[in-house]
Design a protein around this motif. Structure first.
Motif, short mmCIF file in Angstrom:
data_model
loop_
_atom_site.label_atom_id
_atom_site.label_comp_id
_atom_site.label_asym_id
_atom_site.label_seq_id
_atom_site.Cartn_x
_atom_site.Cartn_y
_atom_site.Cartn_z
N CYS A 1 0.99 -1.38 -0.02
CA CYS A 1 -0.19 -0.21 -0.15
C CYS A 1 0.71 1.24 -0.20
N ILE A 2 1.48 0.58 0.56
CA ILE A 2 2.96 2.42 0.40
C ILE A 2 3.31 2.79 -0.50
N LEU A 3 3.67 1.88 -0.71
CA LEU A 3 4.62 1.58 -2.62
C LEU A 3 3.22 2.07 -4.23
N ALA B 1 10.42 7.35 2.93
CA ALA B 1 9.55 6.18 2.69
C ALA B 1 9.15 5.15 2.09
N LEU B 2 8.97 5.39 0.71
CA LEU B 2 9.13 4.55 0.24
C LEU B 2 9.61 3.21 -0.50
N ALA B 3 11.21 4.03 0.58
CA ALA B 3 12.13 2.44 1.00
C ALA B 3 12.12 1.04 2.03
N GLY B 4 11.02 2.43 2.78
CA GLY B 4 10.05 1.57 4.12
C GLY B 4 9.71 0.18 3.41
N GLY B 5 8.70 1.15 3.12
CA GLY B 5 7.35 0.23 1.49
C GLY B 5 8.14 -0.73 1.26
N LEU B 6 9.08 -1.01 0.46
CA LEU B 6 9.84 -1.72 0.15
C LEU B 6 10.28 -3.01 1.01
N VAL B 7 11.26 -2.44 2.33
CA VAL B 7 11.82 -2.96 3.58
C VAL B 7 10.23 -3.83 3.63
N LEU C 1 11.46 -1.79 -10.36
CA LEU C 1 11.88 -3.20 -10.68
C LEU C 1 12.25 -4.48 -9.37
N ILE C 2 13.02 -2.99 -8.62
CA ILE C 2 12.75 -4.15 -6.88
C ILE C 2 11.52 -4.67 -6.11
N PHE C 3 10.04 -3.47 -6.81
CA PHE C 3 8.64 -4.06 -6.18
C PHE C 3 8.58 -5.15 -6.59
N ILE C 4 9.15 -5.32 -8.49
CA ILE C 4 8.76 -6.11 -9.05
C ILE C 4 9.04 -7.65 -8.07
N PHE C 5 10.26 -7.17 -8.33
CA PHE C 5 10.89 -8.52 -7.51
C PHE C 5 10.22 -9.25 -6.18
N LEU C 6 9.82 -7.81 -5.15
CA LEU C 6 9.46 -8.28 -4.20
C LEU C 6 8.04 -9.39 -4.01
N LEU C 7 7.70 -8.45 -5.58
CA LEU C 7 6.23 -9.28 -5.75
C LEU C 7 6.57 -11.03 -5.60
#
Length: 461
Positions: free
Chosen positions: A21-23, A50-56, A112-118
């Motif tokens: 949700c943060i992203l 903040a967006l990096a925190g969402g990724l974490v 790209l990190i978001f896609i990988f984490l998904l």
């Protein structure tokens, strides 16, 4: 002990969904803390953190050990488009002396990190996804309401947004808040209509949904309002049958329902007579919205404004898209060969992402970006018909806003497109691979090896 383990797992899945949700929808809360709470006014570093925190928050404990199967066709189309955009940025840039490559690379890294984490996140987030979205969007809306109440420069009639970086009143981004409201109203409707939802959460969904609709009206963004109307129409088309309409109509023509409708009508009249200001505010918003859009229609037809002697003029966004259409028409008529490779990265801001993908990156760029949009639409309408699970249904109706925005505003490189599209790449067209208990309309067991691919440590799978 079993219930405790289930609770811990549910909290872990919620943690991942909050990160998502943060992203996807974090800007309203980021703007609230950054500007309204004055934690870091105008700071892009705060937004990036903040967006990096969402990724974490999204990182599962099985990361690098287990990946889940996305829609592979959409996955490769999306990844290739992003890599192609990076290549064009450095080797075929349409803006001489482009200075923002470093900033853009941060955005691409996030995508790209978001896609990988998904593809590392388990499918088991599905049961908790909708409740988290309802609460997240509610918190964002409450933050906006607080900001408007405490902002001395905002007045009824202005678009609802948070002023950024001490700019002019109303100079914020209402599209971020209208997206939040659109997501919220979809999630509230899904949670409200699910038979397993507790009555307390039904009431929460009902009142949160009303607040979402109010914010949607206050932001006055055409794309979100059109998407909302389209979503309501498609929901009725796919879920309401003629026999149900006839049954409902017959049930209304009875003494008790007629009496309730009459009392309700009289109650509304009394309310507006007692609180005339509320009626005037609603009337002003509706008339202002209609006037602005009719002005655009008159301008496109070359007519005069209704009841006025001056010729109607296009608003800035519509005028920009009109210029974009003229540019593309001239390219088709005299420079068609330029569309093979395109004019280069960010050559011209067309305000129509589909058109800009073609103009900047040629036929391949259009095929990749438009292909992801088109395939998402194909799966979205199938999901609306089948209603397989809450997450898929949410993404199907959320896609309507992304579709409208892809032909009305923005650029094809923006995270506002690719974060939602990444969600659709991960979860659309693969619901047949989900375990049976995650799908409402599927009961056949699914082979566990089809759901994910074990990268290492097979014993943990």
């Amino acid at each position: 002990m079993t219930n405790f383990i289930r609770l811990v797992k549910a909290l872990d899945y919620m943690r991942m969904v909050v990160g998502i949700c943060i992203l996807v929808d974090g800007y309203p809360l980021i703007f609230f803390f950054r500007e309204t709470m004055r934690l870091a006014p105008g700071s892009t570093a705060f937004t990036a953190a903040a967006l990096a925190g969402g990724l974490v928050l999204m990182i599962p404990f099985t990361v690098l050990r287990r990946i889940y199967r996305p829609n592979l066709t959409m996955f490769w189309m999306g990844v290739i488009f992003l890599l192609m955009s990076i290549l064009y940025m450095y080797l075929y840039n349409g803006v001489p002396g482009y200075q923002d490559a470093g900033r853009d690379m941060i955005y691409y890294a996030y995508m790209l990190i978001f896609i990988f984490l998904l593809i590392s996140i388990p499918n088991e987030i599905i049961p908790v996804f909708i409740p988290v979205v309802v609460l997240f969007t509610l918190a964002s809306n409450l933050g906006l309401v607080y900001s408007l109440i405490t902002d001395p420069t905002w007045a009824i009639g202005q678009r609802a947004t948070i002023t950024l970086n001490n700019g002019d009143p109303g100079s914020g981004n209402p599209h971020a808040f209208s997206r939040n409201a659109f997501m919220g109203v979809i999630a509230c409707a899904i949670w409200l209509l699910r038979p397993k939802t507790h009555v307390i959460f039904r009431l929460l969904s009902f009142f949160a949904g009303i607040l979402n609709i109010a914010v949607l009206v206050l932001t006055q963004t055409r794309s979100a309002i059109v998407a909302f109307i389209l979503a309501v129409g498609l929901f009725l088309y796919f879920n309401v049958r003629p026999a149900q309409i006839r049954t409902a109509a017959r049930s209304l023509v009875k003494p008790i329902p007629i009496a309730i409708m009459v009392l309700g009508f009289l109650g509304v009249l009394y309310f507006f007579q007692r609180y005339l200001t509320v009626y005037l505010v609603l009337y002003d918003y509706v008339t202002a919205f209609a006037t602005r859009n009719l002005e655009t229609v008159y301008a496109l037809l070359g007519l005069k404004a209704q009841g006025a002697d001056y010729k109607a003029a296009l608003d800035d966004s519509t005028a920009n898209r009109s210029v974009s259409a003229t540019f593309l028409r001239n390219v088709f008529l005299g420079h068609l060969h330029m569309l093979i490779l395109g004019y280069g990265y960010k050559f011209l801001y067309l305000d129509v992402p589909i058109m800009e993908a073609l103009a900047d990156q040629g036929i391949v760029g259009l095929a990749l970006f438009g292909g992801v949009i088109g395939m998402s639409g194909y799966y979205a309408f199938g999901i609306m018909r089948r209603n397989p699970n809450p997450l898929s249904v949410f993404l199907a109706y959320f896609f309507l806003l992304i579709l409208i925005q892809s032909i009305t505003n923005g650029r094809p490189y923006e995270i506002s497109f690719w974060f939602p599209l990444a969600l659709m790449i991960r979860f659309m067209g693969v619901d047949h691979l989900f375990p049976a208990h995650l799908n409402d309309n599927m009961h056949a067991p699914v082979d566990a090896h089809e759901q994910f691919v074990v990268v290492s440590n097979p014993e943990s799978a």
